[in-house]
Design an enzyme around this catalytic site. Structure first.
Site, short mmCIF file in Angstrom:
data_model
loop_
_atom_site.label_atom_id
_atom_site.label_comp_id
_atom_site.label_asym_id
_atom_site.label_seq_id
_atom_site.Cartn_x
_atom_site.Cartn_y
_atom_site.Cartn_z
N ASP A 192 -37.39 9.29 10.68
CA ASP A 192 -38.62 8.80 10.06
C ASP A 192 -38.71 7.29 10.01
O ASP A 192 -39.77 6.74 9.69
CB ASP A 192 -38.73 9.35 8.62
CG ASP A 192 -38.98 10.84 8.60
OD1 ASP A 192 -39.43 11.37 9.63
OD2 ASP A 192 -38.72 11.47 7.57
N GLU A 216 -51.39 22.97 2.04
CA GLU A 216 -50.63 24.16 1.68
C GLU A 216 -50.49 24.29 0.17
O GLU A 216 -50.64 25.38 -0.40
CB GLU A 216 -49.26 24.13 2.36
CG GLU A 216 -49.33 24.33 3.87
CD GLU A 216 -47.96 24.33 4.54
OE1 GLU A 216 -46.95 24.31 3.81
OE2 GLU A 216 -47.90 24.36 5.78
#
Length: 243
Positions: free
Chosen positions: A140, A11
């Protein structure tokens, strides 16, 4: 140069490529866009490794169309002020952007628990650490295999944990995206429309949805570089001189 060809890397690389190819040419007349080199590197065999091969190939093709050099299968050995050394070869760069993620919490070492290759704590289906029923690991820091593969994310839940994978999206420049949800693989403009709809839907207030949509409509006529060009023109109207 960008190191890491996951969603963040592709991106950002595509956004920079559009900025260089369009905005620099029209708004910064003293800068020669042809001198700019955008390199995206990753030690994996393909970009967007968590997506299907079909979408990965579509994203790579789009990046190359935008002028991004994609180098795969190369791990970085050293990053310094002169660039990056990969597989014994130095690639000169004044700017290196790290988009390969960060190291997880060292909780596995604290707990002396089993970890995966990235260092995340392997947990059971109730998110507890094996042998420690009173210790829960989420987010995470946790690694949990479901149906033989790790889900995209994980959250605490009562009873046995089961993650519902809604899919994943990544934007490769304005008007192009890739979408993977279950057995559905979509790329190009249709996937970008889906991304835009999801983005608007998850905004907290209706007024924000309308505001963001109107901003998109204002920048759309200017082309792929509309957002940056719109900001520059708006600044100019407030008395700031153009570069």
């Amino acid at each position: 140069m960008l190191v890491g060809a996951g969603p963040t890397g592709i991106e950002m690389a595509s956004a920079i490529a559009i900025l260089v190819r369009n905005t620099l040419r029209s708004e910064f007349r003293r800068i020669d866009p042809a001198l700019a080199r955008i390199v995206l590197v990753d030690m994996g065999k393909r970009v967007l490794g968590s997506f299907s091969e079909k979408l990965s190939s579509a994203a790579k093709k789009r990046l190359e169309e935008l002028g991004v050099e994609v180098l795969l299968g190369r791990g970085d050995e050293q990053v310094d002020e002169a660039g990056v050394i990969m597989a014994g070869e130095r690639i000169a760069s004044n700017t290196v952007i790290w988009t390969a993620g960060v190291s997880p919490s060292p909780a596995a070492r604290w707990l002396k628990a089993e970890s995966d290759r990235a260092g995340r704590v392997r947990v059971q289906n109730d998110l507890t650490v094996p042998g420690h029923p009173g210790i829960f690991v989420v987010g995470d820091t946790a690694s949990f295999d479901q149906d033989g593969k790790p889900p995209h994310s994980r959250k605490p839940a009562p009873g046995p944990f089961r993650y519902f994978d809604k899919g994943a999206m990544a934007v490769v420049g304005k008007g192009f995206a890739v979408l993977q949800s279950g057995r559905v693989d979509v790329s190009a403009f249709l996937a970008w429309l889906a991304w835009a709809a999801v983005h608007l839907e998850f905004l907290a207030q209706s007024s924000l949805r309308v505001s963001v949509f109107m901003q998109w409509e204002q920048t759309r006529p200017a082309g792929p570089d509309g957002e940056v060009a719109f900001i520059l023109r708006r600044c100019d109207r407030h008395g700031m001189s153009q570069p």
